[in-house]
Design a protein around this motif. Structure first.
Motif, PDB file in Angstrom:
ATOM      1  N   GLY A 175      -9.839   0.775  14.550  1.00  0.00           N
ATOM      2  CA  GLY A 175      -9.102  -0.413  14.145  1.00  0.00           C
ATOM      3  C   GLY A 175      -8.369  -0.273  12.824  1.00  0.00           C
ATOM      4  O   GLY A 175      -7.707  -1.220  12.387  1.00  0.00           O
ATOM      5  N   GLN A 176      -8.447   0.911  12.168  1.00  0.00           N
ATOM      6  CA  GLN A 176      -7.838   1.104  10.853  1.00  0.00           C
ATOM      7  C   GLN A 176      -6.667   2.084  10.870  1.00  0.00           C
ATOM      8  O   GLN A 176      -6.168   2.464   9.811  1.00  0.00           O
ATOM      9  N   PHE A 177      -6.203   2.509  12.056  1.00  0.00           N
ATOM     10  CA  PHE A 177      -5.175   3.539  12.123  1.00  0.00           C
ATOM     11  C   PHE A 177      -3.904   3.130  11.380  1.00  0.00           C
ATOM     12  O   PHE A 177      -3.378   3.875  10.544  1.00  0.00           O
ATOM     13  N   GLU A 178      -3.380   1.954  11.655  1.00  0.00           N
ATOM     14  CA  GLU A 178      -2.122   1.520  11.039  1.00  0.00           C
ATOM     15  C   GLU A 178      -2.261   1.396   9.531  1.00  0.00           C
ATOM     16  O   GLU A 178      -1.371   1.809   8.778  1.00  0.00           O
ATOM     17  N   GLU A 179      -3.391   0.860   9.074  1.00  0.00           N
ATOM     18  CA  GLU A 179      -3.592   0.686   7.632  1.00  0.00           C
ATOM     19  C   GLU A 179      -3.649   2.037   6.918  1.00  0.00           C
ATOM     20  O   GLU A 179      -3.031   2.227   5.866  1.00  0.00           O
ATOM     21  N   VAL A 180      -4.385   2.994   7.504  1.00  0.00           N
ATOM     22  CA  VAL A 180      -4.495   4.317   6.878  1.00  0.00           C
ATOM     23  C   VAL A 180      -3.161   5.049   6.931  1.00  0.00           C
ATOM     24  O   VAL A 180      -2.745   5.674   5.946  1.00  0.00           O
ATOM     25  N   GLU A 181      -2.466   4.958   8.059  1.00  0.00           N
ATOM     26  CA  GLU A 181      -1.188   5.646   8.198  1.00  0.00           C
ATOM     27  C   GLU A 181      -0.195   5.167   7.147  1.00  0.00           C
ATOM     28  O   GLU A 181       0.525   5.961   6.533  1.00  0.00           O
ATOM     29  N   LYS A 182      -0.148   3.871   6.908  1.00  0.00           N
ATOM     30  CA  LYS A 182       0.783   3.327   5.919  1.00  0.00           C
ATOM     31  C   LYS A 182       0.376   3.688   4.496  1.00  0.00           C
ATOM     32  O   LYS A 182       1.215   3.693   3.589  1.00  0.00           O
ATOM     33  N   ALA A 183      -0.906   3.999   4.299  1.00  0.00           N
ATOM     34  CA  ALA A 183      -1.399   4.303   2.951  1.00  0.00           C
ATOM     35  C   ALA A 183      -1.229   5.765   2.569  1.00  0.00           C
ATOM     36  O   ALA A 183      -1.436   6.130   1.404  1.00  0.00           O
ATOM     37  N   ILE A 184      -0.846   6.629   3.535  1.00  0.00           N
ATOM     38  CA  ILE A 184      -0.704   8.053   3.242  1.00  0.00           C
ATOM     39  C   ILE A 184       0.367   8.256   2.164  1.00  0.00           C
ATOM     40  O   ILE A 184       1.504   7.791   2.293  1.00  0.00           O
ATOM     41  N   SER A 185       0.011   8.932   1.096  1.00  0.00           N
ATOM     42  CA  SER A 185       0.911   9.153  -0.040  1.00  0.00           C
ATOM     43  C   SER A 185       0.477  10.422  -0.759  1.00  0.00           C
ATOM     44  O   SER A 185      -0.637  10.920  -0.553  1.00  0.00           O
ATOM     45  N   PRO A 186       1.339  10.985  -1.623  1.00  0.00           N
ATOM     46  CA  PRO A 186       0.916  12.153  -2.404  1.00  0.00           C
ATOM     47  C   PRO A 186      -0.333  11.876  -3.231  1.00  0.00           C
ATOM     48  O   PRO A 186      -1.186  12.749  -3.398  1.00  0.00           O
ATOM     49  N   GLN A 187      -0.450  10.640  -3.739  1.00  0.00           N
ATOM     50  CA  GLN A 187      -1.613  10.288  -4.550  1.00  0.00           C
ATOM     51  C   GLN A 187      -2.892  10.306  -3.714  1.00  0.00           C
ATOM     52  O   GLN A 187      -3.941  10.805  -4.161  1.00  0.00           O
ATOM     53  N   LEU A 188      -2.829   9.766  -2.481  1.00  0.00           N
ATOM     54  CA  LEU A 188      -4.003   9.760  -1.623  1.00  0.00           C
ATOM     55  C   LEU A 188      -4.394  11.180  -1.235  1.00  0.00           C
ATOM     56  O   LEU A 188      -5.585  11.531  -1.232  1.00  0.00           O
ATOM     57  N   LEU A 189      -3.406  12.026  -0.929  1.00  0.00           N
ATOM     58  CA  LEU A 189      -3.713  13.408  -0.568  1.00  0.00           C
ATOM     59  C   LEU A 189      -4.367  14.150  -1.735  1.00  0.00           C
ATOM     60  O   LEU A 189      -5.305  14.931  -1.545  1.00  0.00           O
ATOM     61  N   GLU A 190      -3.893  13.907  -2.943  1.00  0.00           N
ATOM     62  CA  GLU A 190      -4.487  14.550  -4.109  1.00  0.00           C
ATOM     63  C   GLU A 190      -5.926  14.072  -4.308  1.00  0.00           C
ATOM     64  O   GLU A 190      -6.816  14.861  -4.663  1.00  0.00           O
ATOM     65  N   GLU A 191      -6.144  12.790  -4.066  1.00  0.00           N
ATOM     66  CA  GLU A 191      -7.504  12.252  -4.184  1.00  0.00           C
ATOM     67  C   GLU A 191      -8.430  12.906  -3.162  1.00  0.00           C
ATOM     68  O   GLU A 191      -9.584  13.247  -3.476  1.00  0.00           O
TER      69      GLU A 191
END
Length: 443
Positions: free
Chosen positions: A305-321
């Protein structure tokens, strides 16, 4: 048929077509100077315009410039992901291939056209630093030469190739051609766009050869015409064997839940190993390494149920985290075997992202290519293919720009990827994202 489903390609090839604003040809008093592309292309040497500038294998680019380039490329990769993800279905593309093809085009851009491309592609370095930085990144990504045992295939392969396809008799500035020769190893083949079908077949054949025939028909019929003056192409081929291969005998048919809640049956691979893993607030992440390289596949599995929320949150900052937070974990992993082909025309997408002038004959300024404002981008075409199985990953992509005249293991965790997920193929050393995609239906 969805745009993403038109074709599957493991490697991405970049194609850039420049079209002049008028059909008149400018005579070429002397041969432009450009490096030849590899002889593996199958073309005769006399068909390539040779540059006095060889490929610079020691570019004057430092770590700060390299980091700035990688950060910008990754920002563009994820900006583009959010645009492409608006279409339903599976998705796979090579942002690195697209950035390379457009970087070669950017070398000839001036004025507002140059400014818009830089802003859209996150080219934050000045031109005199950007191209040597691309050169250094390319050299750093190339695998070390290793001789496999007799009869065995190299476990890790990465081929990145660039080429130019210019109208015979049309004048390009020597300094533009020298810059691409020195930093991208791009030679210019002479073609006659008055016979567009012949030119199309030659370019497509080069792409097929560079991508081990995984990318075919990059340029469709009708894309080239007698006004075409230049096509800039990037092709990437990637093949990596897992450090920890899945046991083919353990693959079983299992249920995979789609975004609408329905289920399908897919071949599910199994592996029990210590892998880098992270449990995030509403997602899980696992990294699968490839042999003989710093490359790995980063798989991001949103919670139900969180696919859309996580997909929209993908960013360079999240990847670095994620990269700084995951840890070695005893993992019992199940994931589907899958294969995806994608095909895109990115012209409208790129214009909407902030570089419209490049696509307008009246506004485009690529005078750095010819000394005149007589070219504009007619099409940016991209194809990509990926095959993930028990042994490893094979991927390819091509991009063409067509221009016309006008730690210790923790307690074992069980992870079953039985729902839609995102994935990246990245270089751990530089952080470069070579490929990106999502799987919503692995059938």
């Amino acid at each position: 048929m969805s745009l993403w489903r038109k074709s599957l390609i493991v490697l991405l090839a970049g194609l850039l077509t420049l079209t002049a604003c008028s059909p008149a040809l400018t005579p070429l008093p002397t041969e432009p100077t450009v490096n030849p592309t590899p002889k593996e292309s199958g073309m005769d040497e006399d068909e390539v315009l040779i540059s006095s500038r060889p490929r610079n294998t020691a570019p004057p680019s430092g770590e700060i410039a390299l980091r700035e380039l990688v950060n910008g490329n990754n920002a563009f990769a994820l900006d583009l992901y959010q645009r492409l993800a608006q279409e339903p279905g599976n998705l796979f593309y090579s942002p690195y291939s697209i950035s390379l093809a457009l970087a070669m085009t950017y070398a000839g851009a001036r004025g507002d056209t140059e400014r818009q491309i830089a802003q859209t592609l996150h080219f934050n370095l000045p031109q005199e630093q950007l191209h040597p930085a691309f050169n250094m990144l390319d050299l750093n990504l190339r695998p070390l030469e290793q001789k496999p045992a007799s009869g065995e295939e190299q476990p890790f392969q990465l081929n990145i190739a660039n080429s130019l396809w210019g109208q015979a008799g049309f004048d390009f500035l020597p300094e533009f051609l020298d810059l691409l020769a020195e930093n991208y190893g791009a030679g210019m083949y002479r073609v006659d766009y008055n016979d567009p079908e012949s030119a199309r077949q030659r370019i497509n054949r080069w792409v097929e050869e560079q991508t081990r025939e995984k990318i075919k028909d990059l340029i469709a019929e009708g894309v080239l015409n007698p006004l075409t003056r230049l096509v800039l192409v990037n092709a990437i081929y990637f093949k990596g064997a897992w450090v920890y291969p899945f046991d083919e005998g353990a693959t079983r048919e299992a249920a995979f839940t789609l975004l609408d809640g329905s289920q399908v049956t897919v071949p599910m691979m199994s592996l029990a190993k210590n892998l880098l893993y992270l449990r995030g607030p509403n997602y899980q992440v696992v990294r699968l390494p490839y042999q003989d390289s710093a490359m790995g596949m980063l798989v991001i599995i949103p919670d139900e149920g969180q696919f859309e929320e996580v997909e929209k949150a993908i960013s360079p900052q999240l990847l670095e985290e994620i990269r700084t937070s995951y840890s070695l974990t005893a993992l019992r992993l199940s994931m589907p075997r899958f294969k995806v082909e994608s095909s895109f025309n990115l012209s409208q997408t790129l214009a909407e992202m902030g570089m419209p002038a490049a696509f307008e004959a009246e506004l485009a300024d690529f005078s750095g290519m010819t000394g005149r404002k007589d070219l504009f981008i007619a099409d940016v075409v991209h194809k990509a293919y990926v095959d993930v199985n028990e042994k490893g990953t094979e991927a390819a992509a091509a991009t063409a720009v067509v221009m016309e005249l006008s730690a210790m293991p923790m307690e074992e965790v069980e992870l079953t990827i039985d729902r839609p997920f995102l994935f990246l193929i990245e270089d751990q050393q530089s952080g470069t994202i070579l490929f990106a995609g999502r799987i919503v239906d692995p059938r």
